[in-house]
Every structure is written in structure tokens, then in C-alpha cells.
Design a protein around this motif. Structure first.
Motif, short mmCIF file in Angstrom:
data_model
loop_
_atom_site.label_atom_id
_atom_site.label_comp_id
_atom_site.label_asym_id
_atom_site.label_seq_id
_atom_site.Cartn_x
_atom_site.Cartn_y
_atom_site.Cartn_z
N GLN A 1 11.57 10.83 -9.45
CA GLN A 1 11.57 11.08 -8.01
C GLN A 1 10.79 9.99 -7.29
OE1 GLN A 1 13.29 13.64 -6.49
NE2 GLN A 1 12.77 12.56 -4.58
N GLY A 2 9.73 9.48 -7.93
CA GLY A 2 8.95 8.40 -7.32
C GLY A 2 9.79 7.17 -7.06
N HIS B 1 11.91 -2.75 -7.86
CA HIS B 1 11.11 -1.71 -7.19
C HIS B 1 10.52 -0.69 -8.16
CE1 HIS B 1 15.41 -0.18 -6.81
NE2 HIS B 1 14.84 0.73 -7.60
N ASP B 2 10.94 -0.69 -9.44
CA ASP B 2 10.38 0.30 -10.37
C ASP B 2 9.05 -0.18 -10.93
OD1 ASP B 2 11.86 -1.72 -11.85
OD2 ASP B 2 11.58 -0.48 -13.63
N SER B 3 8.26 0.78 -11.39
CA SER B 3 6.98 0.48 -12.04
C SER B 3 7.00 1.04 -13.45
CB SER B 3 5.81 1.08 -11.25
OG SER B 3 5.80 2.50 -11.39
N VAL B 4 5.97 0.75 -14.22
CA VAL B 4 5.83 1.37 -15.53
C VAL B 4 5.41 2.84 -15.34
CG1 VAL B 4 5.27 -0.77 -16.73
CG2 VAL B 4 3.42 0.63 -15.77
N ALA B 5 5.60 3.63 -16.38
CA ALA B 5 5.20 5.04 -16.32
C ALA B 5 3.70 5.15 -16.07
CB ALA B 5 5.56 5.72 -17.63
N ALA C 1 0.83 -1.21 0.00
CA ALA C 1 0.00 0.00 0.00
C ALA C 1 0.86 1.26 0.00
CB ALA C 1 -0.93 -0.01 1.21
N LEU C 2 1.91 1.26 0.80
CA LEU C 2 2.79 2.43 0.89
C LEU C 2 3.54 2.65 -0.43
CD1 LEU C 2 4.09 4.66 2.62
CD2 LEU C 2 5.82 2.99 3.30
N LEU C 3 4.12 1.59 -0.96
CA LEU C 3 4.93 1.72 -2.17
C LEU C 3 4.10 2.10 -3.39
CD1 LEU C 3 7.30 -1.32 -1.62
CD2 LEU C 3 8.06 1.04 -1.94
N SER C 4 2.83 1.70 -3.42
CA SER C 4 2.01 1.91 -4.61
C SER C 4 1.18 3.20 -4.55
CB SER C 4 1.09 0.72 -4.83
OG SER C 4 0.22 0.52 -3.73
N GLN C 5 1.52 4.09 -3.64
CA GLN C 5 0.79 5.36 -3.58
C GLN C 5 1.06 6.23 -4.79
OE1 GLN C 5 1.77 7.21 0.16
NE2 GLN C 5 0.48 5.83 1.36
N THR C 6 2.27 6.10 -5.36
CA THR C 6 2.63 6.87 -6.55
C THR C 6 3.43 5.98 -7.50
OG1 THR C 6 4.68 7.66 -5.53
CG2 THR C 6 2.73 9.07 -5.31
N PRO C 7 3.45 6.29 -8.80
CA PRO C 7 4.28 5.52 -9.73
C PRO C 7 5.75 5.61 -9.36
CG PRO C 7 2.66 6.82 -10.93
CD PRO C 7 2.61 7.28 -9.50
#
Length: 457
Positions: free
Chosen positions: A68-69, A260-264, A56-62
Motif C-alpha cells: 500500500q505504501g 519510486h519503490d524502497s526496500v522493505a 520528505a513527503l515520499l519518505s514518511q513511510t516505506p
């Protein structure tokens, strides 16, 4: 002790690849009971609530690599590792990122008001031409009259590459694509070598609106892409190391990873905040658990850019380290309520020490896990350096994969916990102080038969 010697000792004790499956129906043997006791040292400490809260914490922003995310996530992960008492390293590296520049569309001289996103790899340029809707752009749907026109395409069914090739073969000069049914946003699209036309993405609602407009009138579209190209950016790997007990050091190394990275534009709850949470949970538990094995917990950056972080990490390993690495466990997308069952993928489709350990742990913790063949994640660079490695993932993937809909409400605590338990039990089978002497019947796990599953991702 060399990796070959370690692997031979472990494999001799496990004897998993050719063992019968009847053990699943028979009463547990004494050695299995003993092994359950060792498993409980790890799995009883795993907290579904902690796992879920981290996602939940990590997925608050991309967390797209180089943003910076991502950096905020890296600092959080580093802080968590350090709070457990680990020596923690940030490993920066440079990668080439796509800068989409700016894109715009005009429809019969009226500016399109929706958001327009440039395909990765799109060329710069302006084209003005009749617009033609070609459905999913299968060979049967693209007409010979496509020559000199801009293709309006619906996403889905076949890869981006094939769609563009099919319209290029008929002479298209530009591409506007919109999402398929159930897909959200417009953060998608790739062009490949030789596909040198401007290509952009719009959302589904806008695309369908243009399709309706084409039913009643001809459209001349103006498509412009400018300023698109590659730029250098910095991403990070985070590595936490736990040294073994100095009097019981076998010399072997086990690595446990996630990205730990996500897609844009994607919050990446399942892909791969779920895997990161699993890595952090096992690191927290193993911090105070005795071991005879060096444990390295790591999260990689820029996986979504082509496994850049894990390739960078693997390239920094000395030959001595590679020889001592007994296994790499990769957790990627381990928590989606909407995905299929757990599977272990290896790049070559063959069993190895990791899949043997994973299948055995699965049989003890939940159920036997099958294996299959797939690259496309951070286990590949380890495999290419000769280290036994496997990807733990649920397949087939959920509909929300690589979309803004990959959010915390789609996460299953049960799936998240089960995979973490299986990987934790498998890792501890090697790391606990009475191994690698697994040929000793008092500590060897029960033999497990597991099959190849030709399952798509």
C-alpha cells in the motif's frame, strides 16, 4: 529522423569525448555564454525547497513494491504529473515477491523474544543443533568443527553468498545473522541457489547478546522457518509524456527516470525518493518550456526486486520508439549528504551521448562529472535495447544505504539541487527548439574532457 542520425548530429556538435580540458580554465567562449543563457531557462526555476519537501513527503513511510505504501506513492506521483498538465499513464505489471512466512528461534529451550526475519530465498524447515559463532564467516574464521551446527554470523566485510558458502562448506545446517557495526534493524539477507538451509536475521544488539552468552555456556539453538516462498504481486510504472511543438518536432524522444519503490522497512529518502523528486521537478519546469523533442518523465516500480519495472517498460517499446530514443537519464540516490561525489555510470563503462551531455552540463552548472561502469539500476534495460543511457548517482554510497536510517535528515539540499540542475541542463540541450543542430556554433556547448573513474559504488 533516426536515432543514429540524431546521435551523429549531437555528437558532431558536442565533440566532447576527445576535447581538451583547458576550456575549464579559459574565459567562456561566446557559444558558452549563449548556452548559459539557455541553461538558465531551466536551472533558475529549480527549487531546492520543492525538491526537499517532495523527498520528505515520499519518505514518511516505506514504499516496498506491491505494498500500500508504494501504491500511495504512485498515486501521488501520478497526481503531480497531471497537475503539471501531462498525459499520464499508470503501467501495472506483475512480479514475484518473497513472502518470508514466519521464523522463530529458541535458545536452550527458551524462546527468543526479539524479531526474527527470514532471509530472501531461505528454505522452510526446523533444525536443532549446537550454535557456533563464526565472526564475519570468512574462510579463516569458520572452523572444521562447524559440521552439524547452526552458524551465528556478523554481517559485513564479504557478501551474503560468500558467508553462507563458507559455513556450508564446513557442514552448517542453519544460519542466524546479525547486523554489523553501525547497521540497524534486521531487514536483510539472501540465500542463493544451492544454499538450502534455513537462514534468518536478527538485530545487532540481540546478536551481540548471544555472542556474550556463548562465552560462558554452550547453546543448543532451535531454528524454524515455515511458510516462506514467492507470491505474485502488482507494481506500477508512472509515465508522463510531453509532446513537442507540432511545427518543430524532430521525431526524437528523451526519457528521464527514477524508481519510486524502497526496500522493505526502509523509508528510502535517498533511495530513491531523491531521484523521484528530481524527475518531478524537471517535469514541472519543462511543462511550460518550449521543446522540439518528446519528453517522457517516468518513475519505475520494483527496482529493488531486480529492475522489474524498467525491464517491463523497455519491453513495451516498439522498434520505432527505440529508434527515436536519443537518450535515457536515470537519477538514483542523488541527495545523500554522506555519499561521495556525483558520477555517471554506464553498463559497459563506455562514454555515450548521455555522459557527453552530462559532462558538458556539469562543466557549465558546477564542475565536470566523471564516468564509470556499473549496472544495478534502471538505466540497464534501456542500454540493452541500444538506447544511450547513464545513471547519475553519488558514490561511494552512504552508510545508511538500504536501511531504516535512510531518512530525510540525511538529505543534502545542495546535492539534490545540483544533480537536478545538471540533468535538467543536459536534457534541455537536446530538447530546446534550436537543436539538434548543435553543430551551429551559436548554440553548441563548450567542449569538455572527462575521464573514466574506476570508483566503487
Amino acid at each position: 529522423m533516426s536515432k543514429k542520425a540524431i546521435t551523429m548530429m549531437l555528437a558532431a556538435g558536442l565533440a566532447l569525448s576527445s576535447a581538451p580540458s583547458a576550456v575549464l580554465a579559459d574565459p567562456p567562449a561566446p557559444s558558452q555564454n549563449a548556452d548559459h543563457a539557455f541553461d538558465n531557462k531551466v536551472i533558475k526555476k529549480i527549487s531546492p525547497e520543492r525538491l526537499y519537501d517532495r523527498v520528505a513527503l515520499l519518505s514518511q513511510t516505506p514504499r516496498e513494491a506491491g505494498t500500500q505504501g508504494e501504491y500511495n506513492a504512485v498515486q501521488y506521483i501520478k497526481g503531480e504529473f497531471e497537475s503539471y498538465g501531462y498525459d499520464t499513464e499508470l503501467q501495472p505489471f506483475t512480479f514475484q515477491a518473497w513472502d518470508g512466512g514466519t521464523a522463530s528461534i529458541a535458545i536452550n529451550s527458551s524462546n527468543f523474544s526479539g524479531d526474527v526475519r527470514t532471509f530472501n530465498g531461505s528454505v522452510n524447515g526446523t533444525v536443532e543443533a549446537p550454535l557456533e559463532y563464526v565472526g564475519l564467516a570468512t574462510p579463516e574464521e569458520v572452523p572444521d568443527s562447524m559440521n552439524g551446527k547452526i552458524a551465528l554470523i556478523e554481517r559485513g566485510s564479504i557478501p551474503f553468498y560468500d558467508k553462507l558458502e563458507n559455513v556450508l562448506d564446513k557442514g552448517a545446517v542453519g544460519v542466524i545473522m546479525f547486523n554489523g557495526e553501525g547497521q540497524q534493524g534486521n531487514g536483510f539477507g539472501y540465500t542463493y541457489e544451492g544454499q538450502d538451509i534455513p537462514a534468518v536475521a536478527i538485530d545487532r544488539e540481540s546478536g551481540l547478546s548471544i555472542v556474550e552468552k556463548l562465552k560462558s555456556e554452550d547453546i543448543i539453538a532451535n531454528l524454524t522457518v515455515k511458510g516462506a516462498g514467492t507470491i505474485d504481486k502488482t507494481s506500477y510504472n508512472v509515465i508522463a509524456t510531453k509532446k513537442p511543438h507540432k511545427n518543430k518536432d524532430t521525431g526524437q524522444i528523451i526519457t528521464i527516470g527514477a524508481h519510486h519503490d524502497s526496500v522493505a522497512g526502509g523509508p528510502g529518502a535517498n533511495d530513491d525518493a531523491s531521484g523521484v523528486s528530481g524527475v518531478l521537478e524537471l517535469a514541472e519546469i519543462m511543462a511550460k518550456t518550449p521543446s522540439d523533442t518528446e519528453l517522457r518523465f517516468m518513475t519505475f516500480g520494483a527496482e529493488e526486486k531486480g529492475l522489474v519495472g524498467s525491464y517491463h517498460y523497455a519491453s513495451t517499446l516498439s522498434e520505432s520508439e527505440v529508434d527515436r530514443m536519443a537518450a535515457h537519464f536515470q537519477m538514483d540516490m542523488i541527495g545523500s549528504r554522506d555519499a561521495g561525489d556525483l558520477i555517471m555510470f554506464t553498463p559497459d563503462g563506455n562514454k555515450n551521448l548521455v555522459t557527453d551531455l552530462g559532462a558538458s552540463a556539469g562543466a557549465r552548472v558546477a564542475e565536470v562529472v566523471e564516468y564509470g561502469q556499473l549496472g544495478r539500476s534502471d538505466h540497464v534495460p534501456f542500454f540493452e535495447r541500444g538506447i544511450p543511457a547513464a545513471l547519475f548517482i553519488h558514490a561511494p554510497l552512504e552508510p545508511w544505504y538500504h536501511s531504516p536510517e535512510d531518512t530525510i535528515d540525511k538529505i543534502s539540499k545542495e546535492k539534490l539541487t545540483e544533480v537536478t540542475e545538471i540533468v535538467g541542463s543536459a536534457v534541455y540541450q537536446v530538447a530546446r527548439p534550436d537543436t539538434p543542430a548543435l553543430e551551429n556554433a551559436a548554440v553548441a556547448p563548450g567542449p569538455v574532457h572527462y575521464e573514466f573513474d574506476d570508483r566503487p559504488l
